[in-house]
Scaffold this motif. Structure first.
Motif, short mmCIF file in Angstrom:
data_model
loop_
_atom_site.label_atom_id
_atom_site.label_comp_id
_atom_site.label_asym_id
_atom_site.label_seq_id
_atom_site.Cartn_x
_atom_site.Cartn_y
_atom_site.Cartn_z
N ARG A 199 30.40 40.84 45.85
CA ARG A 199 31.23 40.01 46.74
C ARG A 199 32.40 40.79 47.32
O ARG A 199 33.06 40.30 48.25
CB ARG A 199 31.73 38.76 46.00
N GLU A 200 32.68 41.99 46.80
CA GLU A 200 33.77 42.81 47.32
C GLU A 200 33.29 44.11 47.97
O GLU A 200 34.11 44.89 48.45
CB GLU A 200 34.75 43.15 46.21
N GLN B 55 34.15 49.59 39.17
CA GLN B 55 34.28 49.04 40.53
C GLN B 55 35.13 47.79 40.54
O GLN B 55 35.94 47.60 41.45
CB GLN B 55 32.89 48.76 41.11
N VAL B 56 34.97 46.92 39.55
CA VAL B 56 35.82 45.74 39.46
C VAL B 56 37.27 46.16 39.26
O VAL B 56 38.19 45.64 39.90
CB VAL B 56 35.36 44.81 38.32
N PRO C 93 38.33 45.97 45.83
CA PRO C 93 37.38 45.91 46.94
C PRO C 93 37.14 47.27 47.57
O PRO C 93 37.94 48.20 47.43
CB PRO C 93 38.07 44.96 47.93
N ALA C 94 36.04 47.36 48.32
CA ALA C 94 35.78 48.54 49.12
C ALA C 94 36.94 48.78 50.08
O ALA C 94 37.64 47.85 50.48
CB ALA C 94 34.47 48.36 49.90
N THR D 269 39.97 42.10 51.75
CA THR D 269 40.79 41.80 50.58
C THR D 269 41.49 43.03 50.01
O THR D 269 42.19 42.93 49.01
CB THR D 269 39.96 41.11 49.48
N ARG D 270 41.33 44.19 50.66
CA ARG D 270 42.18 45.33 50.32
C ARG D 270 43.64 45.02 50.65
O ARG D 270 44.56 45.63 50.08
CB ARG D 270 41.74 46.58 51.06
N TRP D 271 43.86 44.10 51.58
CA TRP D 271 45.20 43.64 51.90
C TRP D 271 45.69 42.79 50.74
O TRP D 271 45.06 41.81 50.37
CB TRP D 271 45.18 42.84 53.21
#
Length: 216
Positions: A40-41, A80-81, A85-86, A91-93
């Protein structure tokens, strides 16, 4: 940032429990749940199927998650969690990350913890609890919109602890739910059996709310 703390405990708990440990999201095991959090990310194509779980979109999302779960070691999923996020994901913001992921991470952490024998509630720092309470203040009414009774949430230790999330119908009263923001969040998201909340109200209203189906 409060999501950083939640990411860390999600990753650590998953590694401690191992890939085959059960979760409250049965039939998912820990490996499946972590693959869900990662996809989801990192895979924008799965997002429509999360919102619309039935039909071809949902089948695509589930197929992607299953492939990731089958091909990626738990250690890599946990990293990764933990990393978030990538780099290109919205959602990196940080503000959007907090709005979208605070509740998601907290709930899925408890989905792992509370599926184990002899579990105990997770103790979260006050700033994280405050973030969870803000998430409930923003979206709590959505989960109780079809409640058969009025619902008021009272959050332990919060500066503004009281929140009405559902008005009572003409033929019913109001149930007051008391607990920490984490416990109230779990109740709102349908984890009623494991949410440690105190329900106050007429017995028939408490029973009616206990039978109200919610979920996310």
């Amino acid at each position: 940032m409060q999501t950083a703390h939640l990411r860390e405990i999600v990753a650590s708990t998953a590694l401690r429990l191992g890939p085959d440990a059960p979760t409250l999201c049965s039939p998912w095991r820990v490996q499946d749940l972590m693959a869900h959090l990662v996809t989801r990310e990192h895979r924008a194509d799965v997002l429509p199927g999360i919102a619309l779980a039935q039909g071809p979109l949902g089948r695509h999302t589930d197929a992607v998650r299953a492939r990731v779960a089958a091909r990626t070691p738990l250690e890599a999923l946990a990293e990764q969690v933990r990393s978030g996020p990538a780099s290109w994901f919205p959602t990196r913001w940080s503000t959007l990350d907090a709005a979208v992921n605070t509740a998601e991470l907290a709930i899925h952490h408890e989905d792992m913890v509370r599926a184990q024998p002899g579990w105990a509630p997770t103790v979260l720092p006050t700033p994280v609890q405050e973030s969870l309470w803000q998430a409930l203040r923003r979206g709590g009414r959505v989960f109780y919109r079809t409640a058969p009774v009025g619902v008021v949430l009272v959050a332990e230790g919060m500066a503004r602890p009281r929140l009405a999330v559902a008005r009572p119908p003409a033929d019913a009263g109001t149930v007051v739910l008391r607990g920490t923001p984490l416990e109230l969040l779990l109740h709102a998201f349908g984890r009623t059996d494991v949410a440690r909340v105190e329900a106050q109200g007429a017995p028939e209203d408490v029973r009616a709310l206990a039978g109200h189906r919610r979920g996310a």
